[in-house]
Enzyme design. Structure first.
Site, PDB file in Angstrom:
ATOM      1  N   ILE A 196       0.808  -1.356   0.184  1.00 49.98           N
ATOM      2  CA  ILE A 196       0.136   0.120   0.016  1.00 49.98           C
ATOM      3  C   ILE A 196       0.828   1.338  -0.026  1.00 49.98           C
ATOM      4  O   ILE A 196       0.726   2.190   0.792  1.00 49.98           O
ATOM      5  CB  ILE A 196      -1.034  -0.139   1.148  1.00 49.98           C
ATOM      6  CG1 ILE A 196      -0.273  -0.327   2.564  1.00 49.98           C
ATOM      7  CG2 ILE A 196      -2.081  -0.988   1.055  1.00 49.98           C
ATOM      8  CD1 ILE A 196      -1.335  -0.058   3.730  1.00 49.98           C
ATOM      9  N   PRO A 229       1.157   4.008  -1.719  1.00 46.11           N
ATOM     10  CA  PRO A 229       0.634   5.345  -1.807  1.00 46.11           C
ATOM     11  C   PRO A 229       0.059   5.605  -0.447  1.00 46.11           C
ATOM     12  O   PRO A 229       0.301   7.024  -0.161  1.00 46.11           O
ATOM     13  CB  PRO A 229      -0.378   5.255  -3.087  1.00 46.11           C
ATOM     14  CG  PRO A 229       0.107   4.242  -3.754  1.00 46.11           C
ATOM     15  CD  PRO A 229       0.642   3.225  -2.906  1.00 46.11           C
ATOM     16  N   TYR A 230      -0.777   4.868   0.120  1.00 46.06           N
ATOM     17  CA  TYR A 230      -1.338   5.162   1.423  1.00 46.06           C
ATOM     18  C   TYR A 230      -0.269   5.593   2.222  1.00 46.06           C
ATOM     19  O   TYR A 230      -0.567   6.508   3.377  1.00 46.06           O
ATOM     20  CB  TYR A 230      -2.109   3.893   1.714  1.00 46.06           C
ATOM     21  CG  TYR A 230      -3.229   4.247   2.875  1.00 46.06           C
ATOM     22  CD1 TYR A 230      -4.291   4.931   2.991  1.00 46.06           C
ATOM     23  CD2 TYR A 230      -2.620   3.656   4.119  1.00 46.06           C
ATOM     24  CE1 TYR A 230      -5.053   5.364   3.997  1.00 46.06           C
ATOM     25  CE2 TYR A 230      -3.471   3.687   5.344  1.00 46.06           C
ATOM     26  CZ  TYR A 230      -4.612   4.557   5.396  1.00 46.06           C
ATOM     27  OH  TYR A 230      -5.229   4.730   6.410  1.00 46.06           O
ATOM     28  N   VAL A 231       0.807   4.763   2.375  1.00 48.68           N
ATOM     29  CA  VAL A 231       1.543   5.015   3.357  1.00 48.68           C
ATOM     30  C   VAL A 231       2.584   6.421   2.961  1.00 48.68           C
ATOM     31  O   VAL A 231       2.745   7.060   4.063  1.00 48.68           O
ATOM     32  CB  VAL A 231       2.977   3.950   3.497  1.00 48.68           C
ATOM     33  CG1 VAL A 231       4.129   4.225   4.176  1.00 48.68           C
ATOM     34  CG2 VAL A 231       2.135   2.441   3.661  1.00 48.68           C
ATOM     35  N   LYS A 236       0.269   9.222   4.305  1.00 43.31           N
ATOM     36  CA  LYS A 236      -0.075   9.341   5.715  1.00 43.31           C
ATOM     37  C   LYS A 236       0.985   9.870   6.405  1.00 43.31           C
ATOM     38  O   LYS A 236       0.901  10.413   7.562  1.00 43.31           O
ATOM     39  CB  LYS A 236      -0.579   7.865   6.300  1.00 43.31           C
ATOM     40  CG  LYS A 236      -1.897   7.554   5.824  1.00 43.31           C
ATOM     41  CD  LYS A 236      -3.034   8.598   6.074  1.00 43.31           C
ATOM     42  CE  LYS A 236      -4.616   8.117   5.855  1.00 43.31           C
ATOM     43  NZ  LYS A 236      -5.479   8.987   6.049  1.00 43.31           N
TER      44      LYS A 236
END
Length: 261
Positions: free
Chosen positions: A163, A165-167, A170
């Site tokens: 993941i 992009p999510y990491v 955030k």
């Protein structure tokens, strides 16, 4: 037992308001007798927002609740939402930048550029635009100041395979939170973030229903369960309350001890 807070003179803006954490937080602010709650979400969420407005009114008849259709990646829409909030209710006292998406599962090298752009657009640019226009209003109003909470994740503290992009988004949210907190604390604006681990929302239900994925997600959490949306909402209210008056630039980790092992 939930803590008791009083937001009776506060105008609240919540993005991503009709989803699990957003909805629970809106209801928690209603129970704390907020003056007004603006539920900002995509136009497609209008039916859910209507139901939530009714639920807020049932919880607290004195609380005004309204829906504002909003794409958090569009700066003009974010600015217009803040302007509309103030035009109707007189101020913006609390903002919860909660809108977010989870990137599709893929290794970094197999992640399409478009998926990176989509995830960073909502999860990071959306927070940047929220901060920009919310803080601008909080500095202009009288009395000056306000409180902002941004939704990060333990993915902003730890790595997270599949993941990327999510990491990345955030981690960026936590950086924006620290920077905004430093820039505007002297002018009465506090900015903090929350970093939950697994939360029992619709976003991860398909994972929790798969035994192998459930073990992967919950196995590292000492209490072996996901957080409830109410637990996250109560933490947001704490950060927005006078009880947290000396908390600024912090990331409140809500993971039952996962990151301290």
């Amino acid at each position: 037992m939930a803590a008791s807070y009083d937001f009776s003179n506060k105008v609240i803006l919540i993005t991503g308001a009709t989803g699990g954490i957003g909805q629970a937080t809106a209801l928690a602010f209603a129970k704390a007798h907020a003056k007004a709650i603006v539920l900002a979400d995509l136009p497609s969420a209008s039916a859910s927002a209507s139901t939530l407005v009714s639920a807020i009114t049932a919880v607290s008849p004195s609380t005004s609740a309204t829906f504002y259709a909003l794409d958090v990646t569009a700066g003009d829409q974010v600015a217009a939402c803040v302007h509309a909030t103030v035009a109707r209710f007189g101020s913006l006292d609390v903002a919860f930048n909660n809108a977010g998406v989870l990137s599709k599962t893929a290794s970094l090298i197999d992640t399409p550029d478009e998926e990176y752009d989509r995830t960073l657009g909502v999860d990071l640019k959306g927070v940047f635009l929220g901060l920009k226009h919310e803080i601008r209003q909080m500095l202009a109003q009288d009395p000056q100041g306000g409180v902002i909470v941004n939704s990060a994740s333990i993915a902003g503290i730890l790595g997270g395979p599949m993941i990327a992009p999510y990491v990345a988004a955030k981690h960026g949210v936590i950086g924006l939170t620290k920077t905004a907190a430093l820039e505007y604390a002297a002018q009465g604006v506090r900015v903090n973030a929350i970093a939950p681990s697994a939360v029992a929302t619709e976003m991860i239900q398909h994972w929790l229903q798969d035994p192998a994925q459930r073990e992967y997600i919950l196995g590292g959490i000492p209490v072996k369960r996901a957080a409830t949306v109410e637990e996250i909402a109560n933490s947001v209210l704490y950060l927005c309350s006078d009880a947290a008056g000396f908390v600024n630039g912090a990331t409140l980790v809500l993971d039952a001890g996962q990151t301290v092992q």
